[in-house]
Design a protein around this motif. Structure first.
Motif, PDB file in Angstrom:
ATOM      1  N   ILE A   1       8.366  18.282  -3.296  1.00  0.00           N
ATOM      2  CA  ILE A   1       7.535  19.420  -2.931  1.00  0.00           C
ATOM      3  C   ILE A   1       7.954  19.858  -1.529  1.00  0.00           C
ATOM      4  CG2 ILE A   1       5.175  20.226  -2.558  1.00  0.00           C
ATOM      5  CD1 ILE A   1       4.352  17.748  -4.379  1.00  0.00           C
ATOM      6  N   ALA A   2       8.559  21.034  -1.445  1.00  0.00           N
ATOM      7  CA  ALA A   2       9.055  21.517  -0.155  1.00  0.00           C
ATOM      8  C   ALA A   2       7.900  21.718   0.824  1.00  0.00           C
ATOM      9  CB  ALA A   2       9.844  22.807  -0.330  1.00  0.00           C
ATOM     10  N   GLN A   3       6.816  22.327   0.354  1.00  0.00           N
ATOM     11  CA  GLN A   3       5.641  22.544   1.189  1.00  0.00           C
ATOM     12  C   GLN A   3       4.392  22.332   0.349  1.00  0.00           C
ATOM     13  OE1 GLN A   3       5.420  25.777   3.902  1.00  0.00           O
ATOM     14  NE2 GLN A   3       7.608  26.231   3.738  1.00  0.00           N
ATOM     15  N   LEU A   4       3.418  21.687   0.941  1.00  0.00           N
ATOM     16  CA  LEU A   4       2.156  21.439   0.238  1.00  0.00           C
ATOM     17  C   LEU A   4       1.536  22.748  -0.233  1.00  0.00           C
ATOM     18  CD1 LEU A   4       0.534  18.980  -0.584  1.00  0.00           C
ATOM     19  CD2 LEU A   4      -0.699  19.124   1.553  1.00  0.00           C
ATOM     20  N   ALA A   5       1.722  23.798   0.536  1.00  0.00           N
ATOM     21  CA  ALA A   5       1.168  25.109   0.183  1.00  0.00           C
ATOM     22  C   ALA A   5       1.777  25.676  -1.103  1.00  0.00           C
ATOM     23  CB  ALA A   5       1.370  26.087   1.337  1.00  0.00           C
ATOM     24  N   ASP A   6       2.919  25.123  -1.546  1.00  0.00           N
ATOM     25  CA  ASP A   6       3.543  25.584  -2.786  1.00  0.00           C
ATOM     26  C   ASP A   6       2.730  25.201  -4.021  1.00  0.00           C
ATOM     27  OD1 ASP A   6       5.629  26.542  -1.243  1.00  0.00           O
ATOM     28  OD2 ASP A   6       6.990  24.874  -1.731  1.00  0.00           O
ATOM     29  N   LEU A   7       1.863  24.216  -3.890  1.00  0.00           N
ATOM     30  CA  LEU A   7       1.071  23.734  -5.033  1.00  0.00           C
ATOM     31  C   LEU A   7      -0.174  24.583  -5.225  1.00  0.00           C
ATOM     32  CD1 LEU A   7       1.170  19.880  -4.364  1.00  0.00           C
ATOM     33  CD2 LEU A   7       2.617  21.209  -5.918  1.00  0.00           C
ATOM     34  N   ASP A   8      -0.672  24.600  -6.460  1.00  0.00           N
ATOM     35  CA  ASP A   8      -1.940  25.270  -6.689  1.00  0.00           C
ATOM     36  C   ASP A   8      -3.050  24.454  -6.013  1.00  0.00           C
ATOM     37  OD1 ASP A   8      -3.247  23.348  -8.598  1.00  0.00           O
ATOM     38  OD2 ASP A   8      -1.606  23.948  -9.910  1.00  0.00           O
ATOM     39  N   ALA A   9      -4.202  25.044  -5.849  1.00  0.00           N
ATOM     40  CA  ALA A   9      -5.289  24.428  -5.080  1.00  0.00           C
ATOM     41  C   ALA A   9      -5.697  23.061  -5.631  1.00  0.00           C
ATOM     42  CB  ALA A   9      -6.503  25.358  -5.028  1.00  0.00           C
ATOM     43  N   ALA A  10      -5.776  22.917  -6.948  1.00  0.00           N
ATOM     44  CA  ALA A  10      -6.212  21.648  -7.549  1.00  0.00           C
ATOM     45  C   ALA A  10      -5.188  20.538  -7.272  1.00  0.00           C
ATOM     46  CB  ALA A  10      -6.430  21.821  -9.044  1.00  0.00           C
ATOM     47  N   ALA A  11      -3.906  20.832  -7.477  1.00  0.00           N
ATOM     48  CA  ALA A  11      -2.861  19.831  -7.234  1.00  0.00           C
ATOM     49  C   ALA A  11      -2.770  19.507  -5.748  1.00  0.00           C
ATOM     50  CB  ALA A  11      -1.520  20.333  -7.755  1.00  0.00           C
ATOM     51  N   ARG A  12      -2.895  20.521  -4.901  1.00  0.00           N
ATOM     52  CA  ARG A  12      -2.856  20.312  -3.451  1.00  0.00           C
ATOM     53  C   ARG A  12      -3.976  19.373  -3.018  1.00  0.00           C
ATOM     54  NH1 ARG A  12      -2.124  25.307  -2.149  1.00  0.00           N
ATOM     55  NH2 ARG A  12      -4.322  25.867  -1.952  1.00  0.00           N
ATOM     56  N   GLN A  13      -5.160  19.560  -3.581  1.00  0.00           N
ATOM     57  CA  GLN A  13      -6.311  18.712  -3.261  1.00  0.00           C
ATOM     58  C   GLN A  13      -6.063  17.269  -3.702  1.00  0.00           C
ATOM     59  OE1 GLN A  13      -9.067  19.405  -1.535  1.00  0.00           O
ATOM     60  NE2 GLN A  13      -9.906  17.365  -1.814  1.00  0.00           N
ATOM     61  N   LEU A  14      -5.521  17.071  -4.886  1.00  0.00           N
ATOM     62  CA  LEU A  14      -5.232  15.718  -5.376  1.00  0.00           C
ATOM     63  C   LEU A  14      -4.200  15.015  -4.494  1.00  0.00           C
ATOM     64  CD1 LEU A  14      -5.152  16.290  -9.240  1.00  0.00           C
ATOM     65  CD2 LEU A  14      -6.787  14.887  -7.970  1.00  0.00           C
ATOM     66  N   VAL A  15      -3.146  15.727  -4.121  1.00  0.00           N
ATOM     67  CA  VAL A  15      -2.117  15.132  -3.261  1.00  0.00           C
ATOM     68  C   VAL A  15      -2.712  14.797  -1.898  1.00  0.00           C
ATOM     69  CG1 VAL A  15       0.055  15.582  -2.058  1.00  0.00           C
ATOM     70  CG2 VAL A  15      -0.166  16.177  -4.473  1.00  0.00           C
ATOM     71  N   ALA A  16      -3.498  15.701  -1.332  1.00  0.00           N
ATOM     72  CA  ALA A  16      -4.115  15.461  -0.019  1.00  0.00           C
ATOM     73  C   ALA A  16      -5.060  14.264  -0.069  1.00  0.00           C
ATOM     74  CB  ALA A  16      -4.857  16.712   0.448  1.00  0.00           C
ATOM     75  N   GLU A  17      -5.854  14.148  -1.121  1.00  0.00           N
ATOM     76  CA  GLU A  17      -6.764  13.004  -1.267  1.00  0.00           C
ATOM     77  C   GLU A  17      -5.985  11.696  -1.334  1.00  0.00           C
ATOM     78  OE1 GLU A  17      -9.007  13.733  -4.815  1.00  0.00           O
ATOM     79  OE2 GLU A  17     -10.250  15.282  -3.870  1.00  0.00           O
ATOM     80  N   GLU A  18      -4.920  11.696  -2.116  1.00  0.00           N
ATOM     81  CA  GLU A  18      -4.124  10.485  -2.293  1.00  0.00           C
ATOM     82  C   GLU A  18      -3.444  10.082  -0.983  1.00  0.00           C
ATOM     83  OE1 GLU A  18      -3.072   7.348  -4.847  1.00  0.00           O
ATOM     84  OE2 GLU A  18      -4.469   9.003  -5.168  1.00  0.00           O
ATOM     85  N   LEU A  19      -2.891  11.062  -0.281  1.00  0.00           N
ATOM     86  CA  LEU A  19      -2.268  10.771   1.011  1.00  0.00           C
ATOM     87  C   LEU A  19      -3.301  10.243   1.995  1.00  0.00           C
ATOM     88  CD1 LEU A  19       0.114  13.840   1.314  1.00  0.00           C
ATOM     89  CD2 LEU A  19       0.818  11.441   1.172  1.00  0.00           C
ATOM     90  N   GLY A  20      -4.470  10.859   2.011  1.00  0.00           N
ATOM     91  CA  GLY A  20      -5.536  10.440   2.924  1.00  0.00           C
ATOM     92  C   GLY A  20      -6.012   9.027   2.668  1.00  0.00           C
ATOM     93  N   SER A  21      -6.023   8.609   1.403  1.00  0.00           N
ATOM     94  CA  SER A  21      -6.487   7.255   1.091  1.00  0.00           C
ATOM     95  C   SER A  21      -5.433   6.204   1.419  1.00  0.00           C
ATOM     96  CB  SER A  21      -6.890   7.151  -0.382  1.00  0.00           C
ATOM     97  OG  SER A  21      -5.756   7.212  -1.212  1.00  0.00           O
TER      98      SER A  21
ATOM     99  N   GLU B   1      -2.866   6.714   3.917  1.00  0.00           N
ATOM    100  CA  GLU B   1      -2.417   6.795   5.304  1.00  0.00           C
ATOM    101  C   GLU B   1      -3.610   6.668   6.234  1.00  0.00           C
ATOM    102  OE1 GLU B   1      -0.610  10.619   5.380  1.00  0.00           O
ATOM    103  OE2 GLU B   1       1.219   9.916   4.421  1.00  0.00           O
ATOM    104  N   PHE B   2      -3.480   5.838   7.234  1.00  0.00           N
ATOM    105  CA  PHE B   2      -4.544   5.696   8.221  1.00  0.00           C
ATOM    106  C   PHE B   2      -3.899   5.757   9.591  1.00  0.00           C
ATOM    107  CE2 PHE B   2      -7.354   3.140  10.966  1.00  0.00           C
ATOM    108  CZ  PHE B   2      -8.518   3.883  10.820  1.00  0.00           C
ATOM    109  N   MET B   3      -4.011   6.904  10.244  1.00  0.00           N
ATOM    110  CA  MET B   3      -3.457   7.077  11.571  1.00  0.00           C
ATOM    111  C   MET B   3      -4.429   7.933  12.379  1.00  0.00           C
ATOM    112  SD  MET B   3       0.210   8.496  12.907  1.00  0.00           S
ATOM    113  CE  MET B   3       1.081   7.469  11.761  1.00  0.00           C
ATOM    114  N   PRO B   4      -5.426   7.269  12.992  1.00  0.00           N
ATOM    115  CA  PRO B   4      -6.379   8.042  13.791  1.00  0.00           C
ATOM    116  C   PRO B   4      -5.676   8.740  14.951  1.00  0.00           C
ATOM    117  CG  PRO B   4      -7.038   5.733  13.596  1.00  0.00           C
ATOM    118  CD  PRO B   4      -5.678   5.854  13.018  1.00  0.00           C
ATOM    119  N   GLN B   5      -6.189   9.917  15.299  1.00  0.00           N
ATOM    120  CA  GLN B   5      -5.650  10.663  16.422  1.00  0.00           C
ATOM    121  C   GLN B   5      -6.571  10.490  17.627  1.00  0.00           C
ATOM    122  OE1 GLN B   5      -4.288  14.654  15.688  1.00  0.00           O
ATOM    123  NE2 GLN B   5      -3.938  14.182  13.534  1.00  0.00           N
TER     124      GLN B   5
END
Length: 159
Positions: free
Chosen positions: A60-80, A82-86
């Motif tokens: 996936i070249a850019q997350l924005a290339d995905l439709d909203a549902a797929a983008r949400q699933l990928v973001a949720e999975e990455l968030g669960s 990856e843990f890197m507090p800022q």
């Protein structure tokens, strides 16, 4: 089989919470995992969906290339995964020699950690810093200059 986001695919969650990747030809892969190529410098670009055996299935070249549902699933999975507090503010440092205890405010709330040595503060692409605590947790300072003056002053003592 390596492909690009332009090839038709869908993402869904199985009843067990795993990601299910399905291609238009009927091929399905359960348990796919998104992996960022550049998690700090370009978190929304260059994401691979890999199979359980580590083979790239979709690029996936850019997350924005995905439709909203797929983008949400990928973001949720990455968030669960990856843990890197800022770090947003450094409230106090126990001393200017290491090891030292740092009390900080992060995007995930206040916390304290032990810095073992000055070598655990790494400069990334300017103006970012990465700080590893004594347990291996990575803390990101996205923009050193954007910290408040007292935080910058404390951090300067270690740089």
């Amino acid at each position: 089989m390596s492909t690009h986001a332009s090839q038709a695919f869908t993402l869904a969650r199985t009843p067990f919470g795993k990601l299910l990747l399905s291609f238009a030809d009927g091929t399905r892969h359960e348990g796919v995992v998104p992996v960022r190529a550049f998690p700090i410098s370009a978190p929304d670009r260059g994401i691979a969906l890999v199979s359980t055996d580590g083979k790239e299935l979709v690029w996936i070249a850019q997350l924005a290339d995905l439709d909203a549902a797929a983008r949400q699933l990928v973001a949720e999975e990455l968030g669960s995964r990856e843990f890197m507090p800022q770090i947003q503010r450094i409230r106090s440092v126990s001393g200017f020699t290491t090891p030292s205890v740092w009390e900080v405010d992060t995007d995930r709330g206040p916390t304290a950690f032990t810095l073992k040595g000055e070598e655990d503060i790494r400069r990334l692409a300017a103006p970012m810093l990465l700080i590893a605590d004594s347990h291996g947790v990575q803390y990101l300072i996205r923009d050193f200059a954007a910290l408040d003056r007292p935080s910058r002053k404390l951090l300067d003592r270690f740089l």
